[in-house]
Write a protein that holds these residues in place. Structure first.
Motif, PDB file in Angstrom:
ATOM      1  N   UNK A  17       2.623   8.282  24.426  1.00 57.30           N
ATOM      2  CA  UNK A  17       3.175   8.377  23.070  1.00 57.30           C
ATOM      3  C   UNK A  17       2.064   8.285  22.033  1.00 57.30           C
ATOM      4  N   UNK A  18       2.293   8.886  20.887  1.00 53.83           N
ATOM      5  CA  UNK A  18       1.381   8.756  19.762  1.00 53.83           C
ATOM      6  C   UNK A  18       1.775   7.489  19.012  1.00 53.83           C
ATOM      7  N   UNK A  19       0.861   6.534  18.919  1.00 57.51           N
ATOM      8  CA  UNK A  19       1.119   5.288  18.207  1.00 57.51           C
ATOM      9  C   UNK A  19       0.574   5.438  16.797  1.00 57.51           C
ATOM     10  N   UNK A  20       1.427   5.140  15.813  1.00 57.53           N
ATOM     11  CA  UNK A  20       1.030   5.238  14.417  1.00 57.53           C
ATOM     12  C   UNK A  20       1.234   3.901  13.724  1.00 57.53           C
ATOM     13  N   UNK A  21       0.360   3.597  12.807  1.00 58.84           N
ATOM     14  CA  UNK A  21       0.437   2.377  12.007  1.00 58.84           C
ATOM     15  C   UNK A  21       0.639   2.798  10.561  1.00 58.84           C
ATOM     16  N   UNK A  22       1.525   2.085   9.857  1.00 58.81           N
ATOM     17  CA  UNK A  22       1.799   2.426   8.456  1.00 58.81           C
ATOM     18  C   UNK A  22       1.623   1.173   7.592  1.00 58.81           C
ATOM     19  N   UNK A  23       0.377   0.774   7.360  1.00 62.33           N
ATOM     20  CA  UNK A  23       0.148  -0.415   6.536  1.00 62.33           C
ATOM     21  C   UNK A  23       0.388  -0.128   5.059  1.00 62.33           C
ATOM     22  N   UNK A  24       0.823  -1.141   4.360  1.00 66.18           N
ATOM     23  CA  UNK A  24       1.038  -1.017   2.921  1.00 66.18           C
ATOM     24  C   UNK A  24      -0.205  -1.540   2.207  1.00 66.18           C
ATOM     25  N   UNK A  25      -0.663  -0.824   1.208  1.00 68.80           N
ATOM     26  CA  UNK A  25      -1.809  -1.306   0.426  1.00 68.80           C
ATOM     27  C   UNK A  25      -1.795  -0.654  -0.953  1.00 68.80           C
ATOM     28  N   UNK A  26      -2.438  -1.347  -1.870  1.00 67.97           N
ATOM     29  CA  UNK A  26      -2.487  -0.888  -3.259  1.00 67.97           C
ATOM     30  C   UNK A  26      -3.911  -1.036  -3.787  1.00 67.97           C
ATOM     31  N   UNK A  27      -4.250  -0.190  -4.732  1.00 65.67           N
ATOM     32  CA  UNK A  27      -5.528  -0.327  -5.425  1.00 65.67           C
ATOM     33  C   UNK A  27      -5.472  -1.579  -6.294  1.00 65.67           C
ATOM     34  N   UNK A  39      12.069  -6.545  -7.609  1.00 66.94           N
ATOM     35  CA  UNK A  39      12.331  -6.861  -6.207  1.00 66.94           C
ATOM     36  C   UNK A  39      11.079  -7.309  -5.477  1.00 66.94           C
ATOM     37  N   UNK A  40      10.972  -6.881  -4.245  1.00 67.00           N
ATOM     38  CA  UNK A  40       9.857  -7.313  -3.403  1.00 67.00           C
ATOM     39  C   UNK A  40       8.515  -6.842  -3.955  1.00 67.00           C
ATOM     40  N   UNK A  41       8.487  -5.681  -4.618  1.00 68.41           N
ATOM     41  CA  UNK A  41       7.217  -5.202  -5.170  1.00 68.41           C
ATOM     42  C   UNK A  41       6.752  -6.042  -6.357  1.00 68.41           C
ATOM     43  N   UNK A  42       7.678  -6.658  -7.082  1.00 74.78           N
ATOM     44  CA  UNK A  42       7.289  -7.585  -8.141  1.00 74.78           C
ATOM     45  C   UNK A  42       6.566  -8.781  -7.526  1.00 74.78           C
ATOM     46  N   UNK A  43       7.083  -9.269  -6.400  1.00 76.53           N
ATOM     47  CA  UNK A  43       6.430 -10.373  -5.695  1.00 76.53           C
ATOM     48  C   UNK A  43       5.043  -9.991  -5.200  1.00 76.53           C
ATOM     49  N   UNK A  44       4.890  -8.759  -4.764  1.00 78.46           N
ATOM     50  CA  UNK A  44       3.590  -8.273  -4.307  1.00 78.46           C
ATOM     51  C   UNK A  44       2.589  -8.319  -5.459  1.00 78.46           C
ATOM     52  N   UNK A  45       2.980  -7.791  -6.609  1.00 74.22           N
ATOM     53  CA  UNK A  45       2.092  -7.767  -7.779  1.00 74.22           C
ATOM     54  C   UNK A  45       1.812  -9.182  -8.272  1.00 74.22           C
ATOM     55  N   UNK A  46       2.865  -9.987  -8.423  1.00 74.76           N
ATOM     56  CA  UNK A  46       2.702 -11.354  -8.934  1.00 74.76           C
ATOM     57  C   UNK A  46       1.771 -12.183  -8.057  1.00 74.76           C
ATOM     58  N   UNK A  47       1.786 -11.917  -6.753  1.00 78.35           N
ATOM     59  CA  UNK A  47       0.958 -12.690  -5.817  1.00 78.35           C
ATOM     60  C   UNK A  47      -0.326 -11.979  -5.430  1.00 78.35           C
ATOM     61  N   UNK A  48      -0.574 -10.842  -6.088  1.00 75.24           N
ATOM     62  CA  UNK A  48      -1.784 -10.054  -5.822  1.00 75.24           C
ATOM     63  C   UNK A  48      -1.961  -9.783  -4.327  1.00 75.24           C
ATOM     64  N   UNK A  49      -0.872  -9.358  -3.695  1.00 73.20           N
ATOM     65  CA  UNK A  49      -0.856  -9.112  -2.257  1.00 73.20           C
ATOM     66  C   UNK A  49      -1.178  -7.662  -1.922  1.00 73.20           C
ATOM     67  N   UNK A  50      -1.633  -7.435  -0.718  1.00 73.36           N
ATOM     68  CA  UNK A  50      -1.855  -6.109  -0.138  1.00 73.36           C
ATOM     69  C   UNK A  50      -2.852  -5.256  -0.907  1.00 73.36           C
ATOM     70  N   UNK A  51      -3.884  -5.863  -1.472  1.00 70.17           N
ATOM     71  CA  UNK A  51      -4.925  -5.095  -2.165  1.00 70.17           C
ATOM     72  C   UNK A  51      -5.808  -4.403  -1.130  1.00 70.17           C
ATOM     73  N   UNK A  52      -5.981  -3.097  -1.310  1.00 68.88           N
ATOM     74  CA  UNK A  52      -6.786  -2.294  -0.387  1.00 68.88           C
ATOM     75  C   UNK A  52      -8.151  -2.944  -0.161  1.00 68.88           C
ATOM     76  N   UNK A  53      -8.535  -3.051   1.097  1.00 68.86           N
ATOM     77  CA  UNK A  53      -9.823  -3.622   1.461  1.00 68.86           C
ATOM     78  C   UNK A  53      -9.824  -5.132   1.582  1.00 68.86           C
ATOM     79  N   UNK A  54      -8.700  -5.769   1.271  1.00 70.76           N
ATOM     80  CA  UNK A  54      -8.644  -7.231   1.354  1.00 70.76           C
ATOM     81  C   UNK A  54      -8.052  -7.681   2.691  1.00 70.76           C
ATOM     82  N   UNK A  55      -8.200  -8.956   2.974  1.00 72.01           N
ATOM     83  CA  UNK A  55      -7.627  -9.557   4.176  1.00 72.01           C
ATOM     84  C   UNK A  55      -6.121  -9.322   4.207  1.00 72.01           C
ATOM     85  N   UNK A  56      -5.458  -9.425   3.080  1.00 72.76           N
ATOM     86  CA  UNK A  56      -4.011  -9.298   3.018  1.00 72.76           C
ATOM     87  C   UNK A  56      -3.483  -7.913   3.310  1.00 72.76           C
TER      88      UNK A  56
END
Length: 123
Positions: A17-27, A39-56
């Motif tokens: 099978x072809x295994x694909x990964x779909x990580x979420x990240x933002x500039x 909603x959940x994206x407000x929490x992402x912004x408020x907590x500075x989560x999922x920044x591209x290149x970061x541990x998160x």
């Protein structure tokens, strides 16, 4: 759950099978999102989560993509189809059967999406 996910990915690869990964990240600054996320994206912004290149935004070490895996680009929300190259990849590779798994399956997998018609959901 993570152990099971790794096992499913490894068994999928072994079965061809072809295994694909779909990580979420933002500039940094979340310019891809509206100025008033909710909603959940407000929490992402408020907590500075999922920044591209970061541990998160990194894929955990035990699930790191193998060289033959595909990393889907552009995921900006819970659904991996609307803002990514996933549909293009599936169509160009002629993939018609999809098994979906992942974190927050109840939000990201069980919700209606513009996926191919032959979709199997797996938690």
């Amino acid at each position: 759950m993570l152990t099971n996910t790794v096992e499913v990915a490894n068994k999928g690869r072994a079965a061809g099978a072809t295994v694909m990964h779909a990580p979420i990240s933002f500039a940094e600054g979340y310019g891809e999102l509206t100025t008033h996320p909710y909603g959940i994206l407000k929490g992402v912004v408020d907590n500075k989560a999922f920044c591209k290149g970061s541990w998160g935004a990194a894929i955990v070490d035990v699930l790191k993509p193998h060289p033959e895996d595909i990393v889907v680009e552009g995921k900006r929300g819970l659904d991996a189809f609307p803002s990514t190259n996933l549909d293009f990849i599936l169509r160009s590779k002629g993939i018609q059967t999809v098994v979906l798994a992942g974190f927050l399956t109840n939000c990201c997998v069980d919700q209606p999406c513009a996926a191919p018609t032959n979709v199997d959901s797996m938690s």
